[in-house]
Design an enzyme around this catalytic site. Structure first.
Site, PDB file in Angstrom:
ATOM      1  N   ARG A   1     -85.367  58.937 145.315  1.00 54.30           N
ATOM      2  CA  ARG A   1     -86.025  60.166 145.107  1.00 54.30           C
ATOM      3  C   ARG A   1     -87.145  59.996 143.906  1.00 54.30           C
ATOM      4  NH1 ARG A   1     -83.120  66.054 145.036  1.00 54.30           N
ATOM      5  NH2 ARG A   1     -82.048  65.041 143.240  1.00 54.30           N
TER       6      ARG A   1
ATOM      7  N   ASP B   1     -76.495  69.970 138.307  1.00 50.97           N
ATOM      8  CA  ASP B   1     -77.829  69.525 138.130  1.00 50.97           C
ATOM      9  C   ASP B   1     -79.038  70.409 138.086  1.00 50.97           C
ATOM     10  OD1 ASP B   1     -78.735  70.247 140.651  1.00 50.97           O
ATOM     11  OD2 ASP B   1     -78.772  68.302 141.273  1.00 50.97           O
TER      12      ASP B   1
END
Length: 741
Positions: free
Chosen positions: A337, A628
């Site tokens: 990613r 996160d």
């Protein structure tokens, strides 16, 4: 910093040296050619990147104005939809067209199963994730609350608990790979006869599998194999047989463990789960990615007084039923990613001395690193189809997808890669991508390998987009709203009609409570039932347990049922704004503020002070939750919204931040590297948490990255100055960015 000039770019020396001395070795790419190619990409695509960010701002301003104008009138969904169409936010839906993605691995196109996401800043966790393709069912059941613990269980191995684990595992085998007669609990021995599995029961009878095609292979001698390999719904099950093993010697057939395919794929994350704010951080990310692509990554560490070294697992070799050799991938298929279009990095500056779009750098270096795998340099092959799977987050609509596709084409050209080698995973986590998902997929029809819903980021964008519409409902109520069900169904509906099955993954979001595996087993089966071919899990153990769901649900059959039923989600539900018309009692407001402030502080203090981008953070009730930047985005935007609409005051929020800082300090008392926020409340971390709320409304799309990066750089400079003052060597961050699993 004395930067190195190359083709108009000004490059941090640590990055320049990494490209020259490590990344380009054995690739056939000259370092100078790499920088020349990147310089051309920055020159040609950098301005477009910035213009697309300006489009985001212009559309947001128009939407804000519309809500202000209509603030005192009942919400009219028809007028709102027409307005979004008029300004170009909502684009015409194109005719259905099947995607054409080619050369994808089976893990993308055929096999359904769990997906891990792991920060690339920590080598050991990245290796653990890559090796989580296979997991012990016995360990996963024994070591978690998947089986309830009883009072008085013995320390070490408890035989009564072990019996429950083995009974549960054998019940799983009966469900997934039933015998023609009897049950796996009744087996006295497994053998292979004439290419078929022969099962001797304790009563002396002989039987086989109900479906003989589920026998896939074995290890050892056919008459007394050390492993039996079965398959169900494309997922393998390895029954380990060892009558001398401490477990196997106590149970029928000598079964010592049941090893199952678990994390079929893993996303190596350069984005939301890392804190990479400068060239040193970026090189750490890239170096670990290189080690995974060329198969050489190792990590040595101390545990229980012993020195251990982790490396990538080899492939698994069996004898096939026909006597030939069967080799199965020993590792999770790795995707990478990159960061979104909105991020910029000082690792490379352009001709004007400005930071370049970080996504351009990520794509170019990811492509370079993949050559080590694609060209067969790697000791542990990742993609056998010659593809690189790049997940692109936080894109807003098809024009931004088009930019990514052009970027990938430019990277392929500069590196001499086959056209469409770089596949794109489209994160459906921004509202404008959701409502235009069909067009986004068609824009990337030859590259798309993945679409995925992400509830938290998507909720953060939902709040920010409609910031002026009114106060949002409480955060915990979001999952019950019409828009969220429509969002989840919409993603699958469109993925099915666009022909993703067989060519691309359809994914669902993260299970955020890694210690609550019983709850996950009860609830996360909803993801394969919804037609998703993969869903995110927070740990290798969670991957092993979530894999059980894909044995229970035949996802491909379920997808056919859903497709036959037609599209379920409605645009009107998708555009229903989750504003509240309630006046909450003061105790509810206080609870909401405290929950948000505690979560923000618990995550931010580790991000700023220690460079930890993703970790298990205790919530206000001391339940460990994976946090996160996505979880941070929703919490900070929710408080910013309530502040803006007068539900709470600045003083209330600041009071909560100070009270919650004391709690967070207590929760981290056992961490020797932790820096308390109380009683001074003047640390960089505390200020960052406050900024995220009090400056939250002005942050582009509600993103947290800009404030976090600014404050983390400040904290690193302060730490460097302190070390210099004390005469210590500058060793950088005290801890690698790590997921505490």
């Amino acid at each position: 910093m004395n930067r190195i000039d190359a083709h108009g770019l000004k490059i941090a020396p640590v990055l320049f040296d990494f490209i020259a001395g490590e990344a380009t070795l054995r690739t056939g790419i000259k370092p100078d050619a790499f920088w020349a190619g990147l310089a051309a990409i920055v020159r040609d695509l950098g301005p477009r990147n910035r213009e697309l960010l300006a489009v985001r701002d212009r559309l947001q301003a128009r939407i804000d104005d519309w809500h202000r104008i209509h603030k005192d009138t009942p919400f009219d969904i028809s007028a709102y939809t027409a307005f979004l169409t008029e300004i170009g936010y909502l684009e015409p839906e194109p005719e259905t067209r099947q995607i054409e993605t080619a050369n994808v691995d089976d893990e993308i196109g055929k096999i359904c199963g769990p997906q891990l996401v792991v920060p690339l800043t920590n080598a050991r966790y990245a290796l653990n994730a890559a090796n989580a393709r296979w997991g012990s069912l016995y360990d996963a059941l024994y070591g978690t609350d998947a089986i309830a613990r009883e009072a008085g269980e013995a320390k070490g191995y408890d035989k009564a608990r072990g019996d429950k684990v083995i009974a549960r595992a054998k019940a799983f085998l009966d469900m997934a790979t039933p015998l023609a007669n009897g049950a796996h609990a009744d087996v006295a021995g497994y053998s292979v006869l004439n290419g078929r599995l022969s099962v001797t029961l304790r009563n002396g009878d002989t039987t086989g599998l109900k479906a003989e095609t589920q026998f896939a292979g074995y290890q050892g001698d056919a008459n007394a194999p050390s492993a039996i390999l079965l398959v169900n719904h494309g997922l393998h099950i390895d029954i380990q047989i060892d009558r001398a093993h401490p477990i196997g010697r106590h149970y029928s057939a000598g079964v010592a463990d049941v090893i199952i395919e678990a994390a079929i794929s893993t996303i190596l994350d350069m984005e939301d789960s890392v804190a990479a704010v400068d060239a040193d951080d970026k090189v750490l990310v890239y170096r670990n990615a290189l080690g995974l692509m060329n198969g050489t990554l190792t990590d040595t560490f101390e545990k229980s007084g012993k020195t251990l070294t982790r490396a990538l697992n080899p492939d698994r070799v069996y004898t096939a039923p026909d006597g030939g050799q069967l080799t199965l991938h020993g590792r999770s298929l790795l995707l990478i990613r990159n960061v979104g279009h909105h991020m910029f990095t000082d690792a490379v500056l352009d001709q004007r001395g400005a930071e370049i779009p970080e996504g351009l750098l990520d794509a170019a270096i990811s492509g370079l690193l993949a050559i080590h795998d694609i060209n067969g340099v790697s000791k542990r092959r990742n993609s056998r189809s010659g593809s690189l799977y790049l997940v692109k987050p936080k894109m807003h609509g098809p024009d931004e997808v088009a930019l990514t596709c052009e970027l990938f084409a430019r990277v392929e050209a500069m590196l001499g890669l086959r056209e469409n080698t770089l596949k794109i995973g489209i994160m459906d986590e921004e509202r404008r991508t959701t409502v235009n998902l069909n067009a986004c997929i068609q824009t990337a029809s030859k590259r798309v390998c993945f679409i995925n819903t992400g509830f938290l980021d998507r909720t953060g964008d939902e709040i920010h987009t409609s910031m002026e519409a009114g106060p949002m409902i409480r955060k915990g109520e979001m999952k019950t709203q019409p828009w969220i069900k429509a969002y989840e169904d919409w993603n699958v509906d469109i993925g099915l009609i666009e022909g993703l099955p067989g060519r691309a993954q359809i994914g669902k979001g993260m299970w955020a409570a890694p210690d609550r595996m019983a709850d996950m087993l009860a609830q996360k089966i909803n993801h394969p039932e919804a037609g998703a071919t993969t869903a995110w899990v927070p740990s290798p153990t969670a991957a092993t347990l979530h894999a059980l769901h894909y044995h229970q649900i035949d996802v491909r059959k379920r997808q056919q049922e859903l497709k036959a039923g037609g599209r379920r989600a409605r645009l009107s539900d998708l555009l229903t704004i989750p504003v509240s018309h309630s006046n909450w009692p003061p105790e509810d407001v206080k609870q909401e503020i405290d929950n948000n402030c505690q979560g923000i502080l618990g995550y931010v203090v580790r991000w700023i002070d220690q460079g930890v981008g993703c970790s298990k953070v205790p919530d206000i009730h001391d339940v460990g939750l994976m946090e996160d930047r996505a979880t941070l985005r929703i919490s900070s935007q929710h408080l910013a919204n309530w502040l803006h609409h007068g539900v709470v005051t600045h003083d209330q929020v600041m009071d909560s931040f100070k009270r919650m800082a004391v709690i967070v300090d207590e929760q981290n008392a056992g961490d020797p590297l932790y820096k308390p926020m109380a009683p001074g409340f003047d640390s960089v971390a505390f200020k960052a948490a406050c900024d995220l709320v009090f400056r939250g409304r002005e942050q582009p799309n509600g993103y947290t990255e800009h404030i976090l990066t600014e404050r983390r750089r400040e904290a690193k400079l302060m730490a460097q100055a302190a070390r210099a003052f004390s005469g210590e060597a500058d060793t950088g961050s005290p801890r690698e960015n790590a997921t505490r699993q």
